[in-house]
Design a protein around this motif. Structure first.
Motif, mmCIF file in Angstrom:
data_model
loop_
_atom_site.group_PDB
_atom_site.id
_atom_site.type_symbol
_atom_site.label_atom_id
_atom_site.label_comp_id
_atom_site.label_asym_id
_atom_site.label_seq_id
_atom_site.Cartn_x
_atom_site.Cartn_y
_atom_site.Cartn_z
ATOM 1 N N GLY A 90 0.802 -1.215 0.000
ATOM 2 C CA GLY A 90 0.000 0.000 0.000
ATOM 3 C C GLY A 90 0.834 1.263 0.000
ATOM 4 O O GLY A 90 1.409 1.628 1.021
ATOM 5 N N LYS A 92 1.195 5.455 -0.612
ATOM 6 C CA LYS A 92 0.400 6.676 -0.490
ATOM 7 C C LYS A 92 0.584 7.522 -1.740
ATOM 8 O O LYS A 92 1.705 7.768 -2.189
ATOM 9 C CB LYS A 92 0.832 7.468 0.745
ATOM 10 N N ASN A 97 -3.431 2.416 -8.303
ATOM 11 C CA ASN A 97 -3.417 1.504 -7.158
ATOM 12 C C ASN A 97 -2.693 2.086 -5.943
ATOM 13 O O ASN A 97 -2.141 1.340 -5.121
ATOM 14 C CB ASN A 97 -2.813 0.152 -7.547
ATOM 15 N N TRP A 99 -3.182 4.852 -2.555
ATOM 16 C CA TRP A 99 -4.287 5.215 -1.672
ATOM 17 C C TRP A 99 -3.979 6.483 -0.885
ATOM 18 O O TRP A 99 -2.829 6.860 -0.692
ATOM 19 C CB TRP A 99 -4.562 4.077 -0.687
ATOM 20 N N PRO A 102 -7.155 4.597 3.083
ATOM 21 C CA PRO A 102 -7.664 3.236 2.895
ATOM 22 C C PRO A 102 -8.186 2.596 4.179
ATOM 23 O O PRO A 102 -7.756 2.928 5.285
ATOM 24 C CB PRO A 102 -6.419 2.493 2.405
ATOM 25 N N ASP A 116 -11.052 3.118 -0.290
ATOM 26 C CA ASP A 116 -10.367 4.403 -0.101
ATOM 27 C C ASP A 116 -11.408 5.513 -0.130
ATOM 28 O O ASP A 116 -11.988 5.824 -1.176
ATOM 29 C CB ASP A 116 -9.324 4.611 -1.192
ATOM 30 N N ARG A 119 -10.139 8.628 -2.444
ATOM 31 C CA ARG A 119 -10.083 8.417 -3.890
ATOM 32 C C ARG A 119 -11.349 7.756 -4.425
ATOM 33 O O ARG A 119 -11.460 7.496 -5.634
ATOM 34 C CB ARG A 119 -8.852 7.570 -4.239
ATOM 35 N N TYR A 123 -10.771 -1.637 -3.996
ATOM 36 C CA TYR A 123 -9.622 -2.356 -4.530
ATOM 37 C C TYR A 123 -9.602 -3.794 -4.002
ATOM 38 O O TYR A 123 -9.966 -4.046 -2.853
ATOM 39 C CB TYR A 123 -8.314 -1.662 -4.126
ATOM 40 N N LYS A 136 -7.496 -2.238 -8.800
ATOM 41 C CA LYS A 136 -8.723 -1.490 -8.583
ATOM 42 C C LYS A 136 -9.908 -2.260 -9.133
ATOM 43 O O LYS A 136 -9.884 -2.755 -10.264
ATOM 44 C CB LYS A 136 -8.651 -0.107 -9.239
#
Length: 327
Positions: A90, A92, A97, A99, A102, A116, A119, A123, A136
């Motif tokens: 994950g 930032k 892809n 987040w 999240p 998320d 956004r 996902y 996604k």
């Protein structure tokens, strides 16, 4: 969607959104706190090299998945047998892809859903050996942010949304984000101060428990078909409102026979003195046991494989462990 309105003054009238007078009410019960046993137990620290400000976490099999609020990476994965880092994932950002805000929901041991709020995306995360593949799935559309998600069934999850006037707990479809049932916490007498009724919760074994942070009480409900909540008990203690003095309950874990609430009733937050303790109740709201701890812990999660409780303390980056089996 059926909506349950919970007017909290701790008089807990239950009204459906169509004003159906046959809707069942929460049964009110006084918490005597006459525990059958009071014990004191020592925890032991587990040094964690990765600096984390844990906001959410969950255990999947032997994997402790911790959300790092810093976002670089967003998630660390620890093996609960020895607390080694076995994975991380994950990033930032606003790229593909990546987040911003999240929230993770475990679906199986190797498949997770991440929502998320910033956004507006859903996902799929798939664990492949020691790697995590992110893809996604779809856009969410604009809606209220979904917070504190927890697995309810393979098709639904629980979550909380906040507004100045009310706090709403919902059971949400994991595919289309439609709400199948909800509980609304608010009190008109407080002028819309919904945060007074903020709570932590857990859902497991057909039960849902909502434990208040600033009020001396908790709610017990059961679940039907993983999509509907059945109100049962509103349990109220004698303590006064503690919005300025720390609070009462900061976490809850549902076991098969009883549930466990992490209490800060003995903690003085201004000087960070005192220690947390765990209160144990059966699902009839009867006090069973009090477990005094030797730390101030903000959150806890239960490791059923190793039969121990893992705590996130308030004052350091390490984890703390209690060897104790939940029922």
């Amino acid at each position: 969607m059926r909506k349950v309105l919970l007017y909290v003054s701790f008089v807990t009238a239950l009204v459906s959104c169509n004003n159906d007078k046959s809707t069942p009410r929460w049964e009110e019960k006084h918490n005597t706190r006459e525990f059958g046993a009071v014990i004191s137990m020592e925890t032991y620290p587990v040094v964690v090299d990765e600096f984390m400000n844990i906001k959410e976490w969950c255990i999947v099999d032997t994997m402790l998945i911790c959300k790092n609020d810093g976002g670089e990476p967003f998630y660390y994965v620890f093996n609960t047998n020895d607390f080694r880092v076995t994975g991380k994932f994950g990033r930032k950002g606003n790229g593909e892809n990546e987040w911003i805000s999240p929230h993770l929901i475990p679906i199986t041991d190797t498949a997770y859903t991440v929502i998320d709020n910033f956004r507006w995306g859903i996902y799929d995360v798939t664990k492949v050996d020691s790697s995590y593949v992110i893809q996604k799935k779809k856009n969410m559309g604009v809606q209220m942010p979904l917070n504190s998600p927890k697995f309810v069934s393979y098709s639904t999850f629980g979550n909380i949304s906040y507004s100045p006037r009310e706090i709403v707990w919902e059971i949400t479809d994991i595919e289309n984000l439609s709400c199948s049932d909800s509980i609304v916490f608010f009190d008109e007498s407080k002028g819309g101060n919904s945060m007074l009724y903020n709570f932590s919760y857990d859902v497991a074994f057909g039960h849902a428990v909502f434990a208040y942070l600033y009020q001396d009480g908790f709610m017990i409900a059961s679940l039907s078909d993983g999509r509907h909540v059945i109100p049962e008990l509103a349990v109220k203690g004698d303590g006064e409102e503690r919005m300025k003095d720390g609070g009462y309950y900061t976490d809850v874990v549902c076991g098969k026979k009883c549930f466990y609430v992490l209490s800060q009733g003995d903690v003085e937050t201004s000087g960070l003195s005192g220690a947390s303790f765990i209160e144990v109740y059966d699902y009839e709201g009867n006090p069973m046991k009090k477990i005094n701890l030797d730390i101030i812990a903000s959150h806890m999660v239960y490791d059923k494989i190793n039969k121990r409780v893992i705590f996130s303390p308030s004052m350091d980056n390490d984890l703390h462990v209690l060897d104790y089996e939940f029922e």
